[in-house]
Design a protein around this motif. Structure first.
Motif, PDB file in Angstrom:
ATOM      1  N   LEU A 143     -14.777  -0.703   2.998  1.00  0.00           N
ATOM      2  CA  LEU A 143     -14.374  -1.810   2.137  1.00  0.00           C
ATOM      3  C   LEU A 143     -14.913  -1.520   0.745  1.00  0.00           C
ATOM      4  O   LEU A 143     -15.896  -2.100   0.301  1.00  0.00           O
ATOM      5  CB  LEU A 143     -14.941  -3.130   2.673  1.00  0.00           C
ATOM      6  N   LEU A 144     -14.269  -0.582   0.054  1.00  0.00           N
ATOM      7  CA  LEU A 144     -14.793  -0.104  -1.219  1.00  0.00           C
ATOM      8  C   LEU A 144     -14.137  -0.832  -2.389  1.00  0.00           C
ATOM      9  O   LEU A 144     -12.912  -0.827  -2.527  1.00  0.00           O
ATOM     10  CB  LEU A 144     -14.569   1.404  -1.374  1.00  0.00           C
ATOM     11  N   ALA A 145     -14.972  -1.448  -3.220  1.00  0.00           N
ATOM     12  CA  ALA A 145     -14.510  -1.973  -4.503  1.00  0.00           C
ATOM     13  C   ALA A 145     -14.522  -0.810  -5.488  1.00  0.00           C
ATOM     14  O   ALA A 145     -15.495  -0.062  -5.565  1.00  0.00           O
ATOM     15  CB  ALA A 145     -15.435  -3.085  -4.978  1.00  0.00           C
ATOM     16  N   VAL A 146     -13.436  -0.634  -6.218  1.00  0.00           N
ATOM     17  CA  VAL A 146     -13.301   0.502  -7.134  1.00  0.00           C
ATOM     18  C   VAL A 146     -13.618   0.056  -8.555  1.00  0.00           C
ATOM     19  O   VAL A 146     -13.031  -0.891  -9.068  1.00  0.00           O
ATOM     20  CB  VAL A 146     -11.886   1.101  -7.066  1.00  0.00           C
ATOM     21  N   ASP A 147     -14.565   0.751  -9.163  1.00  0.00           N
ATOM     22  CA  ASP A 147     -15.003   0.444 -10.520  1.00  0.00           C
ATOM     23  C   ASP A 147     -14.297   1.386 -11.492  1.00  0.00           C
ATOM     24  O   ASP A 147     -14.437   2.601 -11.393  1.00  0.00           O
ATOM     25  CB  ASP A 147     -16.524   0.615 -10.625  1.00  0.00           C
TER      26      ASP A 147
ATOM     27  N   ARG B  48     -23.328  -2.806  -9.627  1.00  0.00           N
ATOM     28  CA  ARG B  48     -22.258  -3.650 -10.155  1.00  0.00           C
ATOM     29  C   ARG B  48     -21.439  -4.304  -9.036  1.00  0.00           C
ATOM     30  O   ARG B  48     -20.412  -4.937  -9.311  1.00  0.00           O
ATOM     31  CB  ARG B  48     -21.352  -2.816 -11.071  1.00  0.00           C
ATOM     32  N   LEU B  49     -21.890  -4.160  -7.779  1.00  0.00           N
ATOM     33  CA  LEU B  49     -21.219  -4.843  -6.678  1.00  0.00           C
ATOM     34  C   LEU B  49     -21.274  -6.344  -6.946  1.00  0.00           C
ATOM     35  O   LEU B  49     -22.349  -6.930  -7.054  1.00  0.00           O
ATOM     36  CB  LEU B  49     -21.900  -4.519  -5.344  1.00  0.00           C
ATOM     37  N   ALA B  50     -20.097  -6.972  -7.069  1.00  0.00           N
ATOM     38  CA  ALA B  50     -20.013  -8.342  -7.569  1.00  0.00           C
ATOM     39  C   ALA B  50     -19.687  -9.326  -6.452  1.00  0.00           C
ATOM     40  O   ALA B  50     -19.172  -8.944  -5.394  1.00  0.00           O
ATOM     41  CB  ALA B  50     -18.945  -8.423  -8.656  1.00  0.00           C
ATOM     42  N   THR B  51     -19.987 -10.592  -6.698  1.00  0.00           N
ATOM     43  CA  THR B  51     -19.741 -11.613  -5.678  1.00  0.00           C
ATOM     44  C   THR B  51     -18.275 -11.654  -5.284  1.00  0.00           C
ATOM     45  O   THR B  51     -17.949 -11.918  -4.111  1.00  0.00           O
ATOM     46  CB  THR B  51     -20.197 -13.000  -6.165  1.00  0.00           C
ATOM     47  N   GLU B  52     -17.370 -11.383  -6.215  1.00  0.00           N
ATOM     48  CA  GLU B  52     -15.947 -11.406  -5.865  1.00  0.00           C
ATOM     49  C   GLU B  52     -15.541 -10.222  -4.993  1.00  0.00           C
ATOM     50  O   GLU B  52     -14.439 -10.208  -4.424  1.00  0.00           O
ATOM     51  CB  GLU B  52     -15.070 -11.444  -7.126  1.00  0.00           C
ATOM     52  N   ASP B  53     -16.409  -9.218  -4.877  1.00  0.00           N
ATOM     53  CA  ASP B  53     -16.137  -8.088  -3.983  1.00  0.00           C
ATOM     54  C   ASP B  53     -16.378  -8.462  -2.517  1.00  0.00           C
ATOM     55  O   ASP B  53     -15.907  -7.768  -1.613  1.00  0.00           O
ATOM     56  CB  ASP B  53     -17.016  -6.883  -4.335  1.00  0.00           C
TER      57      ASP B  53
END
Length: 304
Positions: A89-93, A122-127
């Motif tokens: 489950l990777l959030a892409v920056d 930078r892992l954010a709450t919306e992630d």
């Protein structure tokens, strides 16, 4: 494991980090100002990602990882995780590159890190989405996330959500160096609510001010219901309710290569055993087996 833990599900969600590890194995001491021969490899790593991979290796069938990676290497990291059996489950920056660690490994397999945290913090709450906990019997948080405000808010949100759902949470302090900068009191406050703390001996000493790991484990178990302190070649100490409840020996490793990720391997093995119904001492033995395997390979992940 309690009935409530078993009812929550059998999967493991790790909220943590992916890192590009540049591992340099040098047989001789570093020579300042000139060349030192070394074998150098770039491999996927990161404490959270390593834990997830070792949990799969140790028998956990459903493992997911939430982390943040830079666009330049997100696909590479996703592919590596999925080959290892981890749901990525990777959030892409798009603005900041994936974290990079240069790991200098000497002839004794001991490692020293140079760390660029990159996208990790930078892992954010919306992630994070509460649905990520569906079917999960455990949440594990990499302590690296607690060292910066943005990622800390995300880790704390995941912890609160898990507790509301009756899903137990473990935390790995992750780095004695960063822990010392943050301060033990702050870290303990940020990790409040976790069921299980998994520090190594140096981290346990920092968190308590006590020189003996067993004493530190017992003291920490007055704050967290369960504590396991890893001791490297010394195995592990298990504590609960303010007392040491078990000691587990490490497996001997004939030809250690690289100690990078050994603690992550322990955690993955421990949590997989716990989710399979083992008690803390048996789970610690499983963790030691995974840790011994990790020391015999380059990098922080199991061989695929």
């Amino acid at each position: 494991m309690t009935d409530a833990e078993q009812a929550a599900g059998s999967g493991l969600l790790v909220v943590g980090d992916v890192v590009t590890d540049v591992v340099a194995l040098h047989g001789s001491p570093l020579t300042h100002g000139t060349d030192t021969p070394a074998r150098i490899r770039s491999v996927p790593g990161g404490a959270g990602a390593n834990v997830a991979c070792w949990a799969v290796r140790s028998g956990c069938r459903e493992v997911a990882l939430l982390a943040r990676a830079g666009a330049e290497s997100a696909d590479w990291h996703r592919d590596a995780l999925e080959r290892a059996g981890v749901r990525a489950l990777l959030a892409v920056d798009e603005e900041v590159a994936t974290a990079t660690v240069i790991s200098l490994v000497d002839a004794t397999a001991e490692r020293t890190f140079l760390t660029d945290s990159g996208a990790v913090l930078r892992l954010a709450t919306e992630d994070f989405a509460p649905s990520m906990l569906d079917g999960m019997g455990w949440l594990h948080l990499s302590g690296y996330l607690l060292f910066a405000a943005t990622s800390r808010a995300t880790a704390r949100l995941a912890l609160r959500t898990a507790r509301e759902r009756g899903v137990p949470v473990s935390v790995d302090p992750a780095s004695a160096g960063f822990l010392a900068e943050l301060g033990p009191k702050q870290f303990l406050e940020f990790a409040e609510g976790a069921e299980l703390l998994l520090p190594n001996a140096d981290e346990a000493r920092l968190l308590t001010g006590l020189p003996e790991p067993a004493e530190a484990a017992a003291e920490l178990s007055r704050v967290f219901p369960r504590v396991v302190v890893t001791l490297g070649e010394g195995g592990a100490v298990v504590a609960a309710g303010g007392v040491v409840t078990g000691r587990v020996r490490a497996l001997p490793v004939r030809d250690p290569v690289d100690s990078t990720g050994a603690g992550d391997a322990f955690t993955g093995g421990f949590l997989a055993a716990l989710l399979a119904g083992a008690d803390d001492r048996a789970a610690a033995a499983a963790g030691c087996r995974a840790g011994a395997e990790a020391v015999a390979t380059v990098g922080g992940r199991p061989r695929t």
